[in-house]
Each structure stands twice: as C-alpha cells, then as structure tokens.
Design a protein around this motif. Sequence first.
Motif, PDB file in Angstrom:
ATOM      1  N   ALA A  71       0.819  -1.214   0.000  1.00 31.14           N
ATOM      2  CA  ALA A  71       0.000   0.000   0.000  1.00 31.14           C
ATOM      3  C   ALA A  71       0.852   1.263   0.000  1.00 31.14           C
ATOM      4  N   LEU A  72       2.021   1.194   0.608  1.00 27.07           N
ATOM      5  CA  LEU A  72       2.912   2.349   0.666  1.00 27.07           C
ATOM      6  C   LEU A  72       3.807   2.468  -0.564  1.00 27.07           C
ATOM      7  N   GLY A  73       3.651   1.559  -1.516  1.00 27.90           N
ATOM      8  CA  GLY A  73       4.520   1.532  -2.683  1.00 27.90           C
ATOM      9  C   GLY A  73       4.057   2.399  -3.836  1.00 27.90           C
ATOM     10  N   ASP A  74       3.214   3.372  -3.585  1.00 29.60           N
ATOM     11  CA  ASP A  74       2.714   4.244  -4.648  1.00 29.60           C
ATOM     12  C   ASP A  74       2.939   5.699  -4.234  1.00 29.60           C
ATOM     13  N   PRO A  75       3.450   6.533  -5.140  1.00 27.03           N
ATOM     14  CA  PRO A  75       3.734   7.933  -4.786  1.00 27.03           C
ATOM     15  C   PRO A  75       2.506   8.727  -4.334  1.00 27.03           C
ATOM     16  N   VAL A  76       1.360   8.470  -4.920  1.00 29.52           N
ATOM     17  CA  VAL A  76       0.150   9.197  -4.513  1.00 29.52           C
ATOM     18  C   VAL A  76      -0.239   8.796  -3.094  1.00 29.52           C
ATOM     19  N   ARG A  77      -0.180   7.509  -2.791  1.00 31.17           N
ATOM     20  CA  ARG A  77      -0.532   7.057  -1.441  1.00 31.17           C
ATOM     21  C   ARG A  77       0.481   7.561  -0.419  1.00 31.17           C
ATOM     22  N   LEU A  78       1.747   7.669  -0.803  1.00 36.16           N
ATOM     23  CA  LEU A  78       2.740   8.239   0.110  1.00 36.16           C
ATOM     24  C   LEU A  78       2.430   9.709   0.388  1.00 36.16           C
ATOM     25  N   GLU A  79       1.979  10.430  -0.620  1.00 39.65           N
ATOM     26  CA  GLU A  79       1.596  11.830  -0.414  1.00 39.65           C
ATOM     27  C   GLU A  79       0.379  11.928   0.495  1.00 39.65           C
ATOM     28  N   LEU A  80      -0.591  11.050   0.316  1.00 33.64           N
ATOM     29  CA  LEU A  80      -1.753  11.037   1.199  1.00 33.64           C
ATOM     30  C   LEU A  80      -1.327  10.745   2.635  1.00 33.64           C
ATOM     31  N   LEU A  98     -14.328  10.804   6.616  1.00 31.43           N
ATOM     32  CA  LEU A  98     -13.179  11.394   7.286  1.00 31.43           C
ATOM     33  C   LEU A  98     -12.130  10.319   7.527  1.00 31.43           C
ATOM     34  N   VAL A  99     -10.920  10.621   7.140  1.00 30.47           N
ATOM     35  CA  VAL A  99      -9.831   9.647   7.179  1.00 30.47           C
ATOM     36  C   VAL A  99      -8.799  10.067   8.217  1.00 30.47           C
ATOM     37  N   THR A 100      -8.351   9.096   9.018  1.00 30.43           N
ATOM     38  CA  THR A 100      -7.275   9.329   9.986  1.00 30.43           C
ATOM     39  C   THR A 100      -6.214   8.252   9.826  1.00 30.43           C
ATOM     40  N   LEU A 101      -5.014   8.597  10.203  1.00 28.78           N
ATOM     41  CA  LEU A 101      -3.890   7.670  10.182  1.00 28.78           C
ATOM     42  C   LEU A 101      -3.956   6.800  11.432  1.00 28.78           C
ATOM     43  N   ARG A 102      -3.789   5.501  11.267  1.00 26.84           N
ATOM     44  CA  ARG A 102      -3.828   4.573  12.406  1.00 26.84           C
ATOM     45  C   ARG A 102      -2.420   4.429  12.990  1.00 26.84           C
ATOM     46  N   SER A 155      -7.955   4.806   8.903  1.00 28.11           N
ATOM     47  CA  SER A 155      -9.291   4.481   9.375  1.00 28.11           C
ATOM     48  C   SER A 155     -10.232   5.512   8.780  1.00 28.11           C
ATOM     49  N   THR A 156     -11.361   5.060   8.272  1.00 24.15           N
ATOM     50  CA  THR A 156     -12.329   5.963   7.660  1.00 24.15           C
ATOM     51  C   THR A 156     -13.635   5.877   8.420  1.00 24.15           C
ATOM     52  N   ARG A 157     -14.156   7.038   8.787  1.00 26.43           N
ATOM     53  CA  ARG A 157     -15.456   7.078   9.447  1.00 26.43           C
ATOM     54  C   ARG A 157     -16.383   7.960   8.633  1.00 26.43           C
ATOM     55  N   LEU A 158     -17.633   7.594   8.640  1.00 25.50           N
ATOM     56  CA  LEU A 158     -18.649   8.341   7.908  1.00 25.50           C
ATOM     57  C   LEU A 158     -19.274   9.373   8.833  1.00 25.50           C
ATOM     58  N   THR A 201     -10.612  14.881   4.763  1.00 26.70           N
ATOM     59  CA  THR A 201     -11.676  14.306   3.946  1.00 26.70           C
ATOM     60  C   THR A 201     -11.038  13.483   2.839  1.00 26.70           C
ATOM     61  N   CYS A 202     -11.851  12.733   2.131  1.00 28.48           N
ATOM     62  CA  CYS A 202     -11.345  11.900   1.039  1.00 28.48           C
ATOM     63  C   CYS A 202     -11.049  12.706  -0.225  1.00 28.48           C
ATOM     64  N   SER A 203     -11.262  14.009  -0.188  1.00 26.84           N
ATOM     65  CA  SER A 203     -11.020  14.864  -1.351  1.00 26.84           C
ATOM     66  C   SER A 203     -10.077  16.006  -0.979  1.00 26.84           C
ATOM     67  N   PRO A 204      -8.808  15.694  -0.678  1.00 26.85           N
ATOM     68  CA  PRO A 204      -7.877  16.766  -0.300  1.00 26.85           C
ATOM     69  C   PRO A 204      -7.580  17.666  -1.490  1.00 26.85           C
ATOM     70  N   GLU A 205      -7.307  18.920  -1.206  1.00 25.46           N
ATOM     71  CA  GLU A 205      -7.003  19.889  -2.255  1.00 25.46           C
ATOM     72  C   GLU A 205      -5.556  19.733  -2.721  1.00 25.46           C
ATOM     73  N   GLY A 206      -5.334  20.132  -3.955  1.00 27.52           N
ATOM     74  CA  GLY A 206      -3.976  20.202  -4.470  1.00 27.52           C
ATOM     75  C   GLY A 206      -3.427  18.928  -5.079  1.00 27.52           C
ATOM     76  N   LEU A 207      -4.233  17.906  -5.222  1.00 34.00           N
ATOM     77  CA  LEU A 207      -3.772  16.679  -5.870  1.00 34.00           C
ATOM     78  C   LEU A 207      -4.398  16.583  -7.254  1.00 34.00           C
ATOM     79  N   ALA A 208      -3.579  16.431  -8.269  1.00 32.17           N
ATOM     80  CA  ALA A 208      -4.076  16.317  -9.648  1.00 32.17           C
ATOM     81  C   ALA A 208      -4.350  14.852  -9.971  1.00 32.17           C
ATOM     82  N   VAL A 209      -5.300  14.284  -9.229  1.00 25.99           N
ATOM     83  CA  VAL A 209      -5.661  12.877  -9.385  1.00 25.99           C
ATOM     84  C   VAL A 209      -7.171  12.811  -9.550  1.00 25.99           C
ATOM     85  N   PRO A 210      -7.664  12.067 -10.544  1.00 21.66           N
ATOM     86  CA  PRO A 210      -9.117  11.940 -10.692  1.00 21.66           C
ATOM     87  C   PRO A 210      -9.760  11.386  -9.414  1.00 21.66           C
ATOM     88  N   ARG A 211     -10.961  11.813  -9.150  1.00 29.06           N
ATOM     89  CA  ARG A 211     -11.662  11.419  -7.931  1.00 29.06           C
ATOM     90  C   ARG A 211     -11.782   9.905  -7.796  1.00 29.06           C
TER      91      ARG A 211
END
Length: 110
Positions: A20-29, A76-80, A67-70, A40-50
Amino acid sequence: MRALPQPQPEDLDLATVLHALGDPVRLELLRRLATDGETTCSPEGLAVPRSTLSNHWRILREAGITSTRLSGKTRLVTLRRNELDARFPHLLAAVLDEVTRPAADGFEQV
C-alpha cells in the motif's frame, strides 16, 4: 450507517502495508495525514481523478494504514499511527521521515 472494512490491529500484514505504501500518490496522502491529522477523502492540491483517489484511499484503509469514518455524506480519514506503531515498531516513522525529507537532487518529492 454502513461500516467500512478495515483490519483489526492484530490482523495487519507487513507485506500488505508495504504494498500500500509503494505508490507515490498514497505516500503523499500518508504525508498529508501525518501532518494535518484527520482529512476528507477529497484533499485539495492533488491532480488525481476522484475515482483514482477513492481507490488509493480504499487500498490504504484495507491495508490498515488509515481508518475511515462516515459523518453524514462525508468520509473522514485518519492515520492509524498507534496501531501501526504497536504492530510494526518504527516502520511508520521511517516511511514518514523519508517522504518528508527534501530530495537530494533538488527535485521535490511527491
């Protein structure tokens, strides 16, 4: 409210986490989560399709990294951090240290 699948701390698998950590976009997240806390699941400043971004969040969640909670219609996403540190001591710190370090060649990392 529907629960989203995410592994229990004792079920975290090192190979799955590393994949899961082997992707540059996921590392940025991950970097943003470590810096900003809950997001939120839609952070600003990322040029990635939704749709692509949703897939990255799913991979991080199913690996046990986030961890994601509704909250209404918002996810809303938090780091575990505590669970990862307990299961794999120093792994998260090493990864975060690497993704926040300025690149030696003068190019900015993701």
